[in-house]
Design a protein around this motif. Structure first.
Motif, PDB file in Angstrom:
ATOM      1  N   ALA A  93      14.135 -14.106  -0.815  1.00 42.60           N
ATOM      2  CA  ALA A  93      13.431 -13.187   0.097  1.00 42.60           C
ATOM      3  C   ALA A  93      14.326 -12.645   1.211  1.00 42.60           C
ATOM      4  CB  ALA A  93      12.183 -13.837   0.698  1.00 42.60           C
ATOM      5  N   ARG A  94      15.649 -12.828   1.082  1.00 39.48           N
ATOM      6  CA  ARG A  94      16.550 -12.271   2.103  1.00 39.48           C
ATOM      7  C   ARG A  94      16.687 -10.769   1.953  1.00 39.48           C
ATOM      8  NH1 ARG A  94      18.581 -17.122   0.473  1.00 39.48           N
ATOM      9  NH2 ARG A  94      19.030 -18.659   2.096  1.00 39.48           N
ATOM     10  N   THR A  95      16.833 -10.303   0.708  1.00 38.94           N
ATOM     11  CA  THR A  95      16.920  -8.870   0.448  1.00 38.94           C
ATOM     12  C   THR A  95      15.940  -8.508  -0.667  1.00 38.94           C
ATOM     13  OG1 THR A  95      18.686  -9.127  -1.189  1.00 38.94           O
ATOM     14  CG2 THR A  95      19.352  -8.815   1.121  1.00 38.94           C
ATOM     15  N   TRP A  96      15.533  -7.242  -0.668  1.00 39.51           N
ATOM     16  CA  TRP A  96      14.517  -6.790  -1.614  1.00 39.51           C
ATOM     17  C   TRP A  96      14.940  -5.460  -2.223  1.00 39.51           C
ATOM     18  CZ3 TRP A  96       9.861  -9.504  -2.400  1.00 39.51           C
ATOM     19  CH2 TRP A  96       9.656 -10.595  -1.545  1.00 39.51           C
ATOM     20  N   LYS A  97      14.610  -5.286  -3.509  1.00 41.97           N
ATOM     21  CA  LYS A  97      14.876  -4.023  -4.197  1.00 41.97           C
ATOM     22  C   LYS A  97      13.568  -3.478  -4.768  1.00 41.97           C
ATOM     23  CE  LYS A  97      19.613  -5.163  -5.566  1.00 41.97           C
ATOM     24  NZ  LYS A  97      20.550  -5.349  -6.702  1.00 41.97           N
ATOM     25  N   PRO A  98      13.379  -2.157  -4.659  1.00 42.69           N
ATOM     26  CA  PRO A  98      12.157  -1.581  -5.249  1.00 42.69           C
ATOM     27  C   PRO A  98      12.207  -1.632  -6.762  1.00 42.69           C
ATOM     28  CG  PRO A  98      13.603   0.139  -4.400  1.00 42.69           C
ATOM     29  CD  PRO A  98      14.210  -1.164  -3.966  1.00 42.69           C
ATOM     30  N   LEU A  99      11.054  -1.859  -7.376  1.00 44.45           N
ATOM     31  CA  LEU A  99      10.921  -1.821  -8.831  1.00 44.45           C
ATOM     32  C   LEU A  99      10.574  -0.384  -9.201  1.00 44.45           C
ATOM     33  CD1 LEU A  99       8.991  -5.175  -9.282  1.00 44.45           C
ATOM     34  CD2 LEU A  99      11.386  -4.719  -9.852  1.00 44.45           C
ATOM     35  N   SER A 100      11.566   0.340  -9.703  1.00 49.48           N
ATOM     36  CA  SER A 100      11.441   1.791  -9.836  1.00 49.48           C
ATOM     37  C   SER A 100      10.331   2.215 -10.795  1.00 49.48           C
ATOM     38  CB  SER A 100      12.778   2.388 -10.287  1.00 49.48           C
ATOM     39  OG  SER A 100      13.188   1.815 -11.517  1.00 49.48           O
ATOM     40  N   GLN A 155       0.858  -1.177   0.000  1.00 47.63           N
ATOM     41  CA  GLN A 155       0.000   0.000   0.000  1.00 47.63           C
ATOM     42  C   GLN A 155       0.901   1.237   0.000  1.00 47.63           C
ATOM     43  OE1 GLN A 155      -2.490  -0.236   3.461  1.00 47.63           O
ATOM     44  NE2 GLN A 155      -4.093  -1.369   2.414  1.00 47.63           N
ATOM     45  N   SER A 156       0.987   1.930  -1.110  1.00 49.15           N
ATOM     46  CA  SER A 156       1.682   3.213  -1.255  1.00 49.15           C
ATOM     47  C   SER A 156       3.187   3.153  -1.009  1.00 49.15           C
ATOM     48  CB  SER A 156       1.061   4.271  -0.324  1.00 49.15           C
ATOM     49  OG  SER A 156       1.335   3.999   1.042  1.00 49.15           O
ATOM     50  N   ASP A 157       3.795   1.989  -1.140  1.00 50.02           N
ATOM     51  CA  ASP A 157       5.260   1.917  -1.063  1.00 50.02           C
ATOM     52  C   ASP A 157       5.807   1.126  -2.244  1.00 50.02           C
ATOM     53  OD1 ASP A 157       7.640   2.619   0.039  1.00 50.02           O
ATOM     54  OD2 ASP A 157       7.603   1.168   1.677  1.00 50.02           O
ATOM     55  N   GLY A 158       5.019   1.013  -3.299  1.00 53.82           N
ATOM     56  CA  GLY A 158       5.479   0.406  -4.530  1.00 53.82           C
ATOM     57  C   GLY A 158       5.530  -1.110  -4.499  1.00 53.82           C
ATOM     58  N   ALA A 159       6.308  -1.648  -5.436  1.00 53.43           N
ATOM     59  CA  ALA A 159       6.495  -3.100  -5.551  1.00 53.43           C
ATOM     60  C   ALA A 159       7.978  -3.407  -5.435  1.00 53.43           C
ATOM     61  CB  ALA A 159       5.943  -3.599  -6.886  1.00 53.43           C
ATOM     62  N   TRP A 160       8.288  -4.606  -4.933  1.00 55.98           N
ATOM     63  CA  TRP A 160       9.677  -4.992  -4.690  1.00 55.98           C
ATOM     64  C   TRP A 160       9.928  -6.368  -5.271  1.00 55.98           C
ATOM     65  CZ3 TRP A 160       8.568  -4.386   1.181  1.00 55.98           C
ATOM     66  CH2 TRP A 160       8.319  -3.027   1.482  1.00 55.98           C
ATOM     67  N   LEU A 161      11.204  -6.610  -5.584  1.00 49.58           N
ATOM     68  CA  LEU A 161      11.617  -7.913  -6.110  1.00 49.58           C
ATOM     69  C   LEU A 161      12.804  -8.425  -5.296  1.00 49.58           C
ATOM     70  CD1 LEU A 161      11.139  -9.964  -8.506  1.00 49.58           C
ATOM     71  CD2 LEU A 161      13.009  -8.763  -9.672  1.00 49.58           C
ATOM     72  N   SER A 162      12.775  -9.698  -4.984  1.00 53.25           N
ATOM     73  CA  SER A 162      13.910 -10.357  -4.331  1.00 53.25           C
ATOM     74  C   SER A 162      14.438 -11.433  -5.260  1.00 53.25           C
ATOM     75  CB  SER A 162      13.484 -10.988  -3.001  1.00 53.25           C
ATOM     76  OG  SER A 162      14.556 -11.770  -2.469  1.00 53.25           O
ATOM     77  N   THR A 163      15.759 -11.525  -5.378  1.00 51.13           N
ATOM     78  CA  THR A 163      16.378 -12.561  -6.214  1.00 51.13           C
ATOM     79  C   THR A 163      17.247 -13.507  -5.389  1.00 51.13           C
ATOM     80  OG1 THR A 163      18.246 -11.086  -6.730  1.00 51.13           O
ATOM     81  CG2 THR A 163      16.365 -11.099  -8.261  1.00 51.13           C
ATOM     82  N   ASP A 164      17.141 -13.407  -4.065  1.00 50.68           N
ATOM     83  CA  ASP A 164      17.954 -14.270  -3.201  1.00 50.68           C
ATOM     84  C   ASP A 164      17.109 -14.958  -2.130  1.00 50.68           C
ATOM     85  OD1 ASP A 164      17.319 -12.137  -1.599  1.00 50.68           O
ATOM     86  OD2 ASP A 164      19.389 -11.565  -1.166  1.00 50.68           O
TER      87      ASP A 164
END
Length: 312
Positions: free
Chosen positions: A197-204, A186-195
């Motif tokens: 679910a240990r770390t996450w990056k926002p999908l800009s 909710q209002s913080d965008g979408a994120w992707l993890s490639t490891d």
């Protein structure tokens, strides 16, 4: 295919029910049949991988279980554990069930017979979505009010993997690569993890100023992703989340509660615009047509695996 539906348009408390809410299923993607009883809200559904006739739903009353493919039902949780938002079963330990609750995480070790809360380490307990890593027994990923938490010991302890300014509304594990996870907020965008679910990056390029209700991976193409939400409608990425494109031409509005790829029909997408019919697309959202449930809100599309679930 199962659909968790609330028939909300024109509904008046005490009035005559015109269409039943609850769980519907379709075997041919053409006709739908109501399963079980009229229930105002069912949020999710999960199967016992050992027996396709046994599945669990979660909704206002708690966890419901059927062992005869929806003919009879039993409430599995008590008065102190109601309104779960999501349910997941560990495919490596099918007696282990996990539910996201407004006040924590519920866990059963005996196929839903008994339950207890297990959210040690989670700062604020509201939990909207919960996933079991299909490749690691006892590894749980939970989307909460303030971020994503991960447990490696079957919910005994939890660690914050990604802090959020808003509730995490959905988490999905890729059907192609178990290390990839996708999350919406909710209002913080979408994120992707490639490891894993240990770390996450926002999908800009994903919508960040609106409420995203859910996310999905396309089973036919690992680079195709989907988001749905309030004001953005349906948006699709064809390049793994780098760029996103609105796919709303033909939808009656862009207030979409739920959208999903159909894993069994390449190109097929379903969407639930607010208090309208469920719409279907056969070209990944470029065109749409009304399908079922005039005046509905869909909380979840669930696809029963063609084969018994097994850990990879």
């Amino acid at each position: 295919m199962y659909v968790c539906v609330s028939m909300t348009k024109g509904f008046v408390i005490g009035g005559v029910i015109q269409q039943r809410s609850g769980v519907y299923r379709s075997s041919d993607r053409v006709a739908v049949e109501h399963v079980g009883f009229n229930h105002p809200r069912q949020d999710g559904l999960a199967w016992d991988p050992r027996d396709p006739a046994t599945f669990f739903t979660v909704g206002l009353n708690g966890v419901l279980r059927t062992t005869d493919d929806g003919v009879t039902w039993r409430i599995m949780t008590g008065w102190d554990m109601t309104e779960p938002k999501d349910i997941a079963i560990d495919p490596a330990q099918p007696d282990h069930l996990y539910i996201g609750l407004p006040d924590g995480i519920g866990v059963s070790r005996d196929a839903g017979v008994t339950w207890r809360r297990m959210n040690a380490g989670i700062e604020r307990n509201y939990t909207q979505t919960i996933v079991v890593d299909r490749t690691r027994a006892g590894r749980i990923v939970a989307g909460t009010e303030l971020g994503i938490y991960v447990s490696d010991d079957a919910a005994r302890t939890w660690k914050l993997a990604r802090e959020s300014r808003a509730t995490v509304t959905d988490i999905r594990q890729s059907p192609h690569d178990p290390e990839r996870f996708l999350a919406s907020t909710q209002s913080d965008g979408a994120w992707l993890s490639t490891d894993g679910a240990r770390t996450w990056k926002p999908l800009s390029g994903a919508p960040a100023e609106v409420t995203l209700h859910n996310c999905d991976f396309d089973a036919s193409d690992p680079s195709r992703l989907l988001l749905s939400g309030w004001g953005c409608g349906v948006v699709v990425s064809e390049d793994g989340g780098t760029t996103w494109h609105a796919r709303n031409d033909g939808l009656p509005n862009t207030e979409v509660w739920r959208a999903s790829f159909d894993p069994d029909v390449p190109g097929r997408v379903y969407a639930s615009p607010h208090q309208e019919a469920v719409y279907s697309s056969d070209d990944y959202g470029r065109t749409w047509r009304p399908l079922w449930f005039e005046g509905a809100v869909v909380w979840e599309f669930v696809f029963k695996p063609r084969q018994p679930i097994s850990a990879r």
